[in-house]
Design a protein around this motif. Structure first.
Motif, PDB file in Angstrom:
ATOM      1  N   ILE A 121       0.844  -1.197   0.000  1.00 39.57           N
ATOM      2  CA  ILE A 121       0.000   0.000   0.000  1.00 39.57           C
ATOM      3  C   ILE A 121       0.881   1.249   0.000  1.00 39.57           C
ATOM      4  N   LYS A 122       0.555   2.182  -0.879  1.00 37.94           N
ATOM      5  CA  LYS A 122       1.335   3.418  -1.015  1.00 37.94           C
ATOM      6  C   LYS A 122       0.463   4.603  -0.602  1.00 37.94           C
ATOM      7  N   PHE A 123       0.620   4.991   0.649  1.00 42.74           N
ATOM      8  CA  PHE A 123      -0.218   6.054   1.195  1.00 42.74           C
ATOM      9  C   PHE A 123       0.013   7.395   0.500  1.00 42.74           C
ATOM     10  N   ASP A 124       1.194   7.582  -0.081  1.00 42.17           N
ATOM     11  CA  ASP A 124       1.497   8.853  -0.740  1.00 42.17           C
ATOM     12  C   ASP A 124       0.898   8.944  -2.142  1.00 42.17           C
ATOM     13  N   LEU A 125       0.506   7.801  -2.708  1.00 42.62           N
ATOM     14  CA  LEU A 125      -0.019   7.782  -4.073  1.00 42.62           C
ATOM     15  C   LEU A 125      -1.517   7.512  -4.146  1.00 42.62           C
ATOM     16  N   PHE A 126      -2.015   6.611  -3.304  1.00 43.08           N
ATOM     17  CA  PHE A 126      -3.391   6.141  -3.422  1.00 43.08           C
ATOM     18  C   PHE A 126      -4.355   7.011  -2.620  1.00 43.08           C
ATOM     19  N   SER A 127      -5.553   7.207  -3.184  1.00 44.36           N
ATOM     20  CA  SER A 127      -6.640   7.823  -2.418  1.00 44.36           C
ATOM     21  C   SER A 127      -7.212   6.791  -1.449  1.00 44.36           C
ATOM     22  N   GLY A 128      -8.035   7.262  -0.512  1.00 42.28           N
ATOM     23  CA  GLY A 128      -8.654   6.338   0.437  1.00 42.28           C
ATOM     24  C   GLY A 128      -9.504   5.284  -0.257  1.00 42.28           C
ATOM     25  N   LYS A 129     -10.269   5.689  -1.250  1.00 41.79           N
ATOM     26  CA  LYS A 129     -11.100   4.743  -2.003  1.00 41.79           C
ATOM     27  C   LYS A 129     -10.225   3.724  -2.718  1.00 41.79           C
ATOM     28  N   GLU A 130      -9.113   4.193  -3.303  1.00 37.98           N
ATOM     29  CA  GLU A 130      -8.211   3.279  -4.003  1.00 37.98           C
ATOM     30  C   GLU A 130      -7.565   2.295  -3.035  1.00 37.98           C
ATOM     31  N   ILE A 131      -7.252   2.727  -1.826  1.00 38.74           N
ATOM     32  CA  ILE A 131      -6.678   1.805  -0.847  1.00 38.74           C
ATOM     33  C   ILE A 131      -7.703   0.746  -0.448  1.00 38.74           C
ATOM     34  N   GLU A 132      -8.958   1.158  -0.266  1.00 41.14           N
ATOM     35  CA  GLU A 132      -9.997   0.191   0.078  1.00 41.14           C
ATOM     36  C   GLU A 132     -10.119  -0.877  -1.010  1.00 41.14           C
ATOM     37  N   LEU A 133     -10.141  -0.458  -2.270  1.00 41.39           N
ATOM     38  CA  LEU A 133     -10.198  -1.414  -3.376  1.00 41.39           C
ATOM     39  C   LEU A 133      -8.934  -2.273  -3.421  1.00 41.39           C
ATOM     40  N   PHE A 134      -7.799  -1.656  -3.145  1.00 45.12           N
ATOM     41  CA  PHE A 134      -6.512  -2.346  -3.166  1.00 45.12           C
ATOM     42  C   PHE A 134      -6.486  -3.463  -2.126  1.00 45.12           C
ATOM     43  N   VAL A 135      -7.000  -3.182  -0.938  1.00 50.17           N
ATOM     44  CA  VAL A 135      -7.044  -4.193   0.122  1.00 50.17           C
ATOM     45  C   VAL A 135      -7.889  -5.388  -0.303  1.00 50.17           C
ATOM     46  N   TYR A 136      -9.040  -5.126  -0.904  1.00 47.79           N
ATOM     47  CA  TYR A 136      -9.873  -6.229  -1.382  1.00 47.79           C
ATOM     48  C   TYR A 136      -9.208  -6.968  -2.538  1.00 47.79           C
ATOM     49  N   ALA A 137      -8.550  -6.219  -3.431  1.00 54.22           N
ATOM     50  CA  ALA A 137      -7.949  -6.818  -4.624  1.00 54.22           C
ATOM     51  C   ALA A 137      -6.825  -7.792  -4.302  1.00 54.22           C
ATOM     52  N   PHE A 138      -6.130  -7.569  -3.182  1.00 51.36           N
ATOM     53  CA  PHE A 138      -5.027  -8.452  -2.803  1.00 51.36           C
ATOM     54  C   PHE A 138      -5.393  -9.371  -1.633  1.00 51.36           C
ATOM     55  N   GLY A 139      -6.679  -9.390  -1.285  1.00 46.84           N
ATOM     56  CA  GLY A 139      -7.143 -10.208  -0.174  1.00 46.84           C
ATOM     57  C   GLY A 139      -7.418 -11.643  -0.568  1.00 46.84           C
ATOM     58  N   TYR A 140      -8.262 -12.305   0.194  1.00 48.72           N
ATOM     59  CA  TYR A 140      -8.523 -13.737   0.058  1.00 48.72           C
ATOM     60  C   TYR A 140      -8.785 -14.167  -1.386  1.00 48.72           C
ATOM     61  N   PRO A 141      -8.133 -15.249  -1.835  1.00 51.27           N
ATOM     62  CA  PRO A 141      -7.415 -16.254  -1.043  1.00 51.27           C
ATOM     63  C   PRO A 141      -5.947 -15.914  -0.784  1.00 51.27           C
ATOM     64  N   TYR A 142      -5.500 -14.745  -1.248  1.00 46.31           N
ATOM     65  CA  TYR A 142      -4.098 -14.373  -1.087  1.00 46.31           C
ATOM     66  C   TYR A 142      -3.840 -13.802   0.308  1.00 46.31           C
ATOM     67  N   GLU A 143      -2.575 -13.495   0.588  1.00 48.75           N
ATOM     68  CA  GLU A 143      -2.211 -13.098   1.955  1.00 48.75           C
ATOM     69  C   GLU A 143      -2.597 -11.675   2.316  1.00 48.75           C
ATOM     70  N   GLY A 144      -2.960 -10.875   1.328  1.00 50.23           N
ATOM     71  CA  GLY A 144      -3.454  -9.538   1.626  1.00 50.23           C
ATOM     72  C   GLY A 144      -2.465  -8.438   1.295  1.00 50.23           C
ATOM     73  N   ALA A 145      -2.996  -7.237   1.021  1.00 49.78           N
ATOM     74  CA  ALA A 145      -2.154  -6.061   0.851  1.00 49.78           C
ATOM     75  C   ALA A 145      -1.382  -5.827   2.145  1.00 49.78           C
ATOM     76  N   HIS A 146      -0.195  -5.230   2.022  1.00 54.99           N
ATOM     77  CA  HIS A 146       0.613  -5.105   3.227  1.00 54.99           C
ATOM     78  C   HIS A 146       1.119  -3.687   3.472  1.00 54.99           C
ATOM     79  N   VAL A 147       1.391  -3.427   4.745  1.00 56.85           N
ATOM     80  CA  VAL A 147       2.006  -2.193   5.206  1.00 56.85           C
ATOM     81  C   VAL A 147       3.083  -2.591   6.217  1.00 56.85           C
ATOM     82  N   PHE A 148       3.870  -1.617   6.621  1.00 55.57           N
ATOM     83  CA  PHE A 148       4.833  -1.855   7.691  1.00 55.57           C
ATOM     84  C   PHE A 148       4.520  -0.939   8.861  1.00 55.57           C
TER      85      PHE A 148
END
Length: 324
Positions: free
Chosen positions: A227-254
């Motif tokens: 997840i790139k907080f400096d590039l993505f809008s809040g809506k884009e992050i929400e979609l991004f989280v779903y897009a990389f979610g189940y069955p995969y390990e999920g979008a990640h942050v540190f």
């Protein structure tokens, strides 16, 4: 009885075989060519680890021999002479690709002229290629009506004329596993529809409008899911989280040095901060779910995992700290 040889893998193989049996159409699958067993490992492990998510949509194609008495050949490259020779001994009326991992070359297509078909489970020409579940979420296609199709294979990639279509509607909220299940239902009827069309002497396949085509790259969650907080809008992050979610390990942050997978978030617009706060954990709700500032609003973090295990947010997050 007309014979069909399938090239590929996955539950679509099972669904197609059973659709032909149930339809009582004068066709049957007699052989399967698939990539070597070792190359199935990632998919088989994923289905095993996420068994409850896949349910009836998980299938090991190496079971077609015992389940349906269908011969299997493992081949690194279906274009090689030995594989072509093996296919020819079945005298197939059609060869049907279902997730075949090789691009079929002109010599192969010439050997089986006008007999090589592909089942593509996303709408052509708009989603060519094989990397579409996550991209349809990223592109905010959720809730929309889509179709899969049977088409001829020509020298291009997913460019051949369309023989039949099967329609489905994407869920309004979905992970890749949900998109996958919607797509897989195409296999229940699209081949039977297509074979019936091909039996009609007056039938003309539908050419594709190449000017409308789109192709998106394959995504590898551990690398592309940052997840790139400096590039993505809040809506884009929400979609991004779903897009990389189940069955995969999920979008990640540190968080500091810890890698955290976000599996579920919700975006809100009713509170907005300066962009310097993007990624800041600034509060939490009455359920103990943390709030993170993003472009255009904030996120409520709903579900997180570390190394594939769900964790309590309070054990890792701290107010006034940043997710990176």
């Amino acid at each position: 009885m007309n014979k069909i040889v399938i090239l590929g893998h996955g539950v679509g193989v099972k669904f197609v075989i059973e659709s032909l049996i149930k339809s009582k159409i004068n066709y049957k699958v007699v052989a399967l060519v698939t990539h070597p067993l070792n190359d199935h490992k990632y998919d088989l492990d994923l289905m095993k680890n996420r068994k409850s998510l896949f349910g009836k949509y998980a299938y090991d194609v190496f079971n077609v021999d015992s389940d349906y008495n269908i011969k299997i050949l493992q081949s690194k490259n279906v274009n090689d002479k030995e594989t072509v020779k093996w296919i020819k001994k079945f005298s197939p009326s059609y060869i049907v690709s279902i997730g075949c991992r090789n691009i079929l070359k002109p010599p192969f297509l010439n050997e089986f002229r006008n007999k090589v078909l592909n089942i593509h489970t996303t709408p052509l020409p708009f989603y060519r290629g094989a990397a579409n579940d996550s991209w349809m979420i990223l592109n905010d296609e959720l809730g929309k009506k889509k179709y899969g199709c049977l088409h001829y294979i020509d020298k291009g990639i997913d460019t051949g004329p369309i023989i039949s279509k099967s329609f489905y509607t994407l869920p309004k909220k979905a992970y890749p596993i949900d998109i996958f299940k919607s797509r897989m239902n195409v296999f229940h009827d699209v081949l039977v529809k297509g074979l019936n069309n091909l039996e009609n002497n007056n039938f003309k396949p539908e050419p594709q409008d190449n000017s409308k085509s789109t192709t998106f790259p394959r995504l590898f969650t551990p690398v592309d899911g940052k997840i790139k907080f400096d590039l993505f809008s809040g809506k884009e992050i929400e979609l991004f989280v779903y897009a990389f979610g189940y069955p995969y390990e999920g979008a990640h942050v540190f968080f500091e040095e810890t890698r955290i997978n976000l599996l579920k978030v919700k975006f809100y617009k009713n509170l907005n901060f300066h962009s310097y706060a993007n990624g800041l954990i600034f509060g939490k709700n009455n359920n103990g779910e943390y709030k993170v500032s993003v472009k255009g609003g904030y996120l409520i973090i709903k579900e997180v995992e570390i190394n594939g295990k769900k964790i309590s947010q309070k054990t890792i997050f701290r107010l006034g700290k940043y997710l990176k």
